[in-house]
Scaffold this motif. Structure first.
Motif, PDB file in Angstrom:
ATOM      1  N   GLY A 513       0.802  -1.219   0.000  1.00 17.87           N
ATOM      2  CA  GLY A 513       0.000   0.000   0.000  1.00 17.87           C
ATOM      3  C   GLY A 513       0.833   1.266   0.000  1.00 17.87           C
ATOM      4  N   GLN A 514       2.010   1.214   0.613  1.00 15.11           N
ATOM      5  CA  GLN A 514       2.875   2.390   0.634  1.00 15.11           C
ATOM      6  C   GLN A 514       3.315   2.753  -0.775  1.00 15.11           C
ATOM      7  N   GLU A 516       1.836   1.847  -3.546  1.00 16.61           N
ATOM      8  CA  GLU A 516       0.663   2.263  -4.310  1.00 16.61           C
ATOM      9  C   GLU A 516       0.307   3.702  -4.025  1.00 16.61           C
ATOM     10  N   ALA A 517       0.347   4.068  -2.735  1.00 16.52           N
ATOM     11  CA  ALA A 517       0.010   5.438  -2.380  1.00 16.52           C
ATOM     12  C   ALA A 517       0.977   6.398  -3.047  1.00 16.52           C
ATOM     13  N   ALA A 518       2.255   6.034  -3.041  1.00 18.00           N
ATOM     14  CA  ALA A 518       3.254   6.890  -3.669  1.00 18.00           C
ATOM     15  C   ALA A 518       2.982   7.009  -5.165  1.00 18.00           C
ATOM     16  N   ARG A 519       2.675   5.869  -5.800  1.00 17.31           N
ATOM     17  CA  ARG A 519       2.411   5.903  -7.240  1.00 17.31           C
ATOM     18  C   ARG A 519       1.159   6.727  -7.531  1.00 17.31           C
ATOM     19  N   ALA A 520       0.142   6.548  -6.692  1.00 18.61           N
ATOM     20  CA  ALA A 520      -1.099   7.278  -6.930  1.00 18.61           C
ATOM     21  C   ALA A 520      -0.879   8.785  -6.822  1.00 18.61           C
ATOM     22  N   LEU A 521       0.133   9.196  -6.042  1.00 20.71           N
ATOM     23  CA  LEU A 521       0.414  10.625  -5.930  1.00 20.71           C
ATOM     24  C   LEU A 521       1.242  11.134  -7.095  1.00 20.71           C
ATOM     25  N   GLY A 522       1.652  10.230  -7.979  1.00 22.04           N
ATOM     26  CA  GLY A 522       2.411  10.649  -9.141  1.00 22.04           C
ATOM     27  C   GLY A 522       3.921  10.562  -8.958  1.00 22.04           C
ATOM     28  N   LEU A 523       4.384   9.969  -7.841  1.00 20.67           N
ATOM     29  CA  LEU A 523       5.829   9.817  -7.651  1.00 20.67           C
ATOM     30  C   LEU A 523       6.347   8.741  -8.595  1.00 20.67           C
ATOM     31  N   LEU A 527      11.686   8.143  -7.064  1.00 22.68           N
ATOM     32  CA  LEU A 527      11.283   8.969  -5.921  1.00 22.68           C
ATOM     33  C   LEU A 527      10.582   8.119  -4.872  1.00 22.68           C
ATOM     34  N   ILE A 532       9.997   7.059   0.111  1.00 29.25           N
ATOM     35  CA  ILE A 532       9.002   6.315   0.876  1.00 29.25           C
ATOM     36  C   ILE A 532       9.527   4.955   1.345  1.00 29.25           C
TER      37      ILE A 532
ATOM     38  N   PHE B  92      -7.445   5.565   0.036  1.00 25.73           N
ATOM     39  CA  PHE B  92      -7.537   4.118   0.197  1.00 25.73           C
ATOM     40  C   PHE B  92      -8.282   3.741   1.468  1.00 25.73           C
ATOM     41  N   ASN B  96      -3.033   4.298   4.041  1.00 25.64           N
ATOM     42  CA  ASN B  96      -1.714   4.292   3.398  1.00 25.64           C
ATOM     43  C   ASN B  96      -0.965   5.605   3.554  1.00 25.64           C
ATOM     44  N   HIS B 100       6.602   7.406   8.328  1.00 23.99           N
ATOM     45  CA  HIS B 100       7.863   8.010   8.765  1.00 23.99           C
ATOM     46  C   HIS B 100       7.881   9.515   8.547  1.00 23.99           C
TER      47      HIS B 100
END
Ligand SMILES: Nc1ncnc2c1ncn2[C@@H]1O[C@H](COP(=O)(O)OP(=O)(O)O)[C@@H](O)[C@H]1O
Ligand SMILES: [Mg+2]
Lengths: 621, 249
Positions: A513-514, A516-523, A527, A532, B92, B96, B100
């Motif tokens: 999920g971490q 995915e969340a990063a990808r969903a934000l466009g990272l 990055l 992350i 989500f 998520n 940190h």
């Protein structure tokens, strides 16, 4: 059944909840702690008592040994070797300079970053306390005393040693007039053949078979140089007639040149007339000189500098006499004999170090809010690495900073250098390998896996040998590299492979999920990884990584097998190469163990602090 | 079609099919979403709701059909994906959040590194967003120190920080204790009123009834029924819809 309920079956709490009360006294505070932890049950109490007794017994034995009879001189007489190996004596100031730089930076860091940097700073301080002690290194070192036994059964031995120009040496002769006197003053210092012999005599004296006072011993002492020319004494006479002068006497010389000297010891038959009459027991104590295990050892150690040692019939070498202190001394004597000498050597550097540190701390504290100061301190640390290496190594042909080849670096200096370079270089490499092993590109993935598994499947010692011999063979460009640098490469590769596996463990626990969340934000993937995934993964495996760095630190001792003398190697050479220190292996290795322990502990302390420090531990979520 | 007129759909799905291995999880899904429209997706567990909305920001790839978002068709072109993702915010079920980083850093991260905003600007925006979701005082805390409802509100703020044109919500209240559901739904209502295009998977029928422009019912990977809330709650047509509503209401 409804009708059965009485008033006591209904209850409504008062509006206000009651105030919280303190827990009972027996369950909190030190008493409660003791009860809960050490004496919670019968078996626990028994275990506590037994273990406490064992620990106390062990501590007591160790402490009483270290205070009453240990000879710590083996370390503080050899501080230069222990801290820097064979680093040129004249260039020791460079190590002091480096130590100064590090102390100042640590002080600044403590001021700027406060608590988090404390663990780091403790580690650095400990290292420095030892490093800073270096100054005296070039100074003369009083060596342990040597005893020459003069006795009726055999002609006394001459004594060969090395002295330096201007050095003061002294010889004290001490007739043994009664058994008790001899026991008290001398017995404790000697264990060996000579002592065994003396104790047999002493037993005879006590039994009344031998009267020391009956003997008329007269001895002539002369100090000869390499060519056999006698030197004139500054004080005392060259002849000791112990019968005439039972108090004994002393000779002292200031040596005119560097080189070999011989203390000639002769029975002086002219004093007592006949040879048979001139007999008796005496010790001649020799102070302040460098001695050797044997004629060969002497030649080996010093022939380069001073030529072959003079050949003397019946020369006494340290090997024949072991100087282990075996008696018991008082606590006061412990301080005056064992602690003060050490302190007198380190007090000045410690003072300078503390002053630097304090200044750094004050500046750091005042400037902690300024971005410039923080940047400067960070930059200082980053710059310090190359600067330190340049200062220590110097340049070929330079006058102020002549080249000190890494091959002569040794002792704690080399240990720390190998460790720091190993850590700093293997960290990015290990992280890259871990990421590579999870790569979606098979070529990268397999290459990383192959490297990691190969290195992990081979003992470090093999890798060090490879770094020494095979690598230059394959890759001729490397054959020009210093041995020490090749060892750094070996240690780095080894550490990187293990680090990669630790980091991979951390990467695996990051929930998908971490990412995915990063990808969903466009990272983008790079990055997402650096911002992350890695911060969390690395934090999760801090204990494992630090544990691995600690073992790296300890494993550096293996470079001794390829001919480099880091801390353990150099100490091993001291206690096996110099006869006078051979009896002090216990002390030497205990000190090493303490140094390793303190540094390792500081490292794991830093890790604990890092784990607990603010930046939100993952466990909370 | 660089700019979208309000008469054209901002999301347009045509014949979308997707398989996980041999398992056919989305079957010929057709759906258009207009700008500023709020579409609520309901349906039994495992019916493909999450998979569908994850296809829209390409966290999943569809194998057949066409998805056009804001005029850009989703394909393997990497630049397209990056462009789409920064137009779409996603919230989500499990929040998520990045544990940190502080709440403020969670929100300011993407604007700083993807949009290359200076730190100060990004943080000011982040604070405004926190104000908007009602927890400005939590800015310096770490996600682990917040309640579930607060965390989900931070997640919404984090998605809004990229100034998306579309927001996707995948069961945003399902992991929350009952007493915290309302605070999250309130934020979502307010967002809907401000004119955000929203695609919401949820089981909160009250929310659907009050906020949704349209409701879509998924079952076994296909759309079974689609209509306004009145239609759904007063006059459902399909047997599957009636059964589903009878179980959930
Ligand atoms: N990554 C995946 N691999 C294989 N099957 C999956 C995967 N993700 C979801 N599924 C399956 O696809 C179906 C639809 O899942 P999902 O879209 O999560 O349903 P919903 O959100 O409506 O409950 C489920 O049967 C689920 O088991
Ligand atoms: Mg789902």
């Amino acid at each position: 059944m409804r009708g059965r309920y009485t008033a006591s079956d209904f209850y409504v709490a008062p509006l206000e909840s009651p105030p919280s009360r303190r827990p009972p006294i027996t369950s909190v505070g030190p008493l409660g702690w003791l009860r809960a932890n050490l004496f919670s049950s019968k078996s626990n109490s028994i275990a506590t008592v037994i273990m406490a007794a064992l620990i106390l017994w062990f501590l007591w034995s160790f402490l009483s040994w270290s205070v009453r009879s240990a000879q710590w001189g083996v370390i503080y007489h050899n501080l230069r070797l222990v801290t820097s190996g064979l680093y040129d004596r004249q260039e020791i100031w460079r190590m002091e300079l480096v130590a100064g730089i590090l102390v100042l930076l640590s002080g600044l860091s403590l001021g700027v970053w406060g608590r988090l940097a404390r663990g780091v700073f403790i580690a650095v301080l400990v290292i420095l306390l030892i490093l800073v002690v270096v100054p005296v290194l070039a100074a003369r070192v009083p060596e342990p005393t040597i005893y020459v036994l003069v006795e009726p059964q055999r002609p006394p031995s001459d004594f060969v040693f090395v002295g330096l120009k201007g050095q003061e040496v002294s010889f004290t002769f001490d007739p043994l007039t009664d058994a008790q006197d001899a026991d008290e003053r001398l017995l404790g210092f000697v264990e060996s053949q000579a002592r065994t012999e003396w104790s047999i005599r002493a037993a005879e004296v006590r039994a009344g078979n031998l009267d020391l006072g009956q003997h008329n011993l007269a001895v002539t002492l002369r100090l000869l140089d390499r060519q056999g020319r006698p030197l004139t004494s500054q004080a005392g006479s060259a002849v000791g007639d112990f019968a005439a002068d039972p108090a004994g006497g002393a000779l002292s010389y200031t040596l005119p040149a560097d080189g070999w000297y011989v203390l000639e010891v002769r029975r002086d038959d002219s004093v007592n007339g006949s040879v048979g009459d001139n007999a008796g027991y005496a010790w001649i104590r020799v102070q302040g000189v460098e001695t050797f295990a044997s004629q060969e050892a002497a030649a080996q150690a010093r022939a380069d500098q001073f030529g072959q040692p003079p050949a003397v019939e019946r020369a006494l070498f340290a090997d024949e006499n072991s100087y282990r202190f075996e008696g018991a001394r008082s606590v006061a004597e412990f301080f005056s004999l064992q602690v003060t000498p050490l302190f007198s050597r380190i007090v000045m550097p410690c003072f300078v170090g503390a002053a630097l540190f304090f200044n750094g701390w004050v500046i750091g504290t005042l400037g902690r809010r300024e971005k410039i100061v923080r940047r400067a301190v960070l930059g200082g640390w980053i710059l310090s690495a190359p600067v330190i290496l340049i200062i220590l190594r110097g340049f070929e042909g330079s006058r102020t900073l002549p080249l000190v080849p890494t091959s002569v670096w040794g002792g704690l200096l080399l240990t720390i250098l190998l460790t720091v370079v190993g850590i700093v270089a293997s960290f990015p490499l290990g992280v890259a390998l871990a990421l590579g092993r999870r790569s979606e590109l098979p070529a990268i993935k397999w290459t990383c896996t192959l490297f990691i598994e190969t290195v992990r499947g081979v003992p470090l010692i093999t890798i060090l040998f490879m770094a020494k011999q095979i690598v230059p063979f394959f890759w001729s460009a490397l054959s020009g590299l210093d041995l020490a640098i090749r060892m750094m490469i070996g240690v780095t590769l080894f550490s990187a492979a293990y680090l990669a596996e630790n980091v991979r463990g951390g990467l695996q626990i990051i929930p998908y999920g971490q990412i995915e969340a990063a990808r969903a934000l466009g990272l983008n993937p790079a990055l997402a990884t650096t911002l992350i995934v890695l911060p969390q993964a690395l934090r999760a495996v801090i204990p494992a990584i630090v544990g691995q760095f600690i073992s790296l630190f300890k494993d550096t001792s293996l470079v001794a097998v390829v001919g480099l003398f880091e801390l353990v190697g150099i100490v091993d050479r001291i206690v096996s190469g110099q006869a006078i220190y051979r009896p002090y292996q216990r002390e030497a290795y205990i000190v090493i163990a303490i140094i390793y322990f303190v540094i390792s502990y500081a490292m794991s302390d830093v890790s604990r602090r890092l784990e607990q420090s603010g930046a939100g531990s993952i466990r909370r979520l | 079609m660089a700019e979208t007129k309000s008469s054209e759909p901002i999301i347009s799905c045509r014949g979308v099919n997707k398989w996980f291995g041999n398992f056919h999880v989305l079957k010929d899904v057709d759906l258009d979403v207009m700008p500023q429209e709020v579409v609520v997706i309901i349906g039994p567990s495992g019916s493909g709701k999450s998979t569908f909305i994850r296809c829209i920001n390409r966290l999943e790839e569809h194998q057949e059909g066409q998805i056009i978002v804001d005029g850009i068709e989703l394909s393997h072109d990497v630049r397209n994906i990056a462009a789409i993702r920064s137009e779409i915010g996603m919230v989500f079920q499990q929040f998520n959040l990045f544990p940190h980083l502080t709440v403020l850093d969670n929100i300011a991260l993407a604007p700083r590194y993807v949009r290359r905003q200076p730190r100060r600007t990004a943080e000011e925006t982040a604070l405004q967003l926190l104000e908007r979701v009602g927890i400005p005082e939590q800015a310096r805390k770490y996600p682990g120190q917040l309640s579930g409802g607060q965390q989900q509100r931070v997640a919404i703020a984090r998605a809004l920080a990229m100034q998306p044109k579309i927001m996707l919500f995948d069961e945003p209240t399902s992991a929350l204790d009952p007493e915290m559901i309302k605070e999250v739904l309130d934020v979502m209502k307010q967002l809907a009123q401000s004119g955000m295009t929203m695609l919401v998977v949820t089981h909160e029928m009250g929310f659907a009834r009050e906020v949704a422009d349209r409701i879509v019912l998924f079952d076994e990977g296909r759309i079974v029924e689609m209509g306004t809330p009145e239609h759904f709650f007063t006059n459902p047509q399909h047997e599957r819809t009636k059964l589903f509503l009878s179980q959930i209401l």
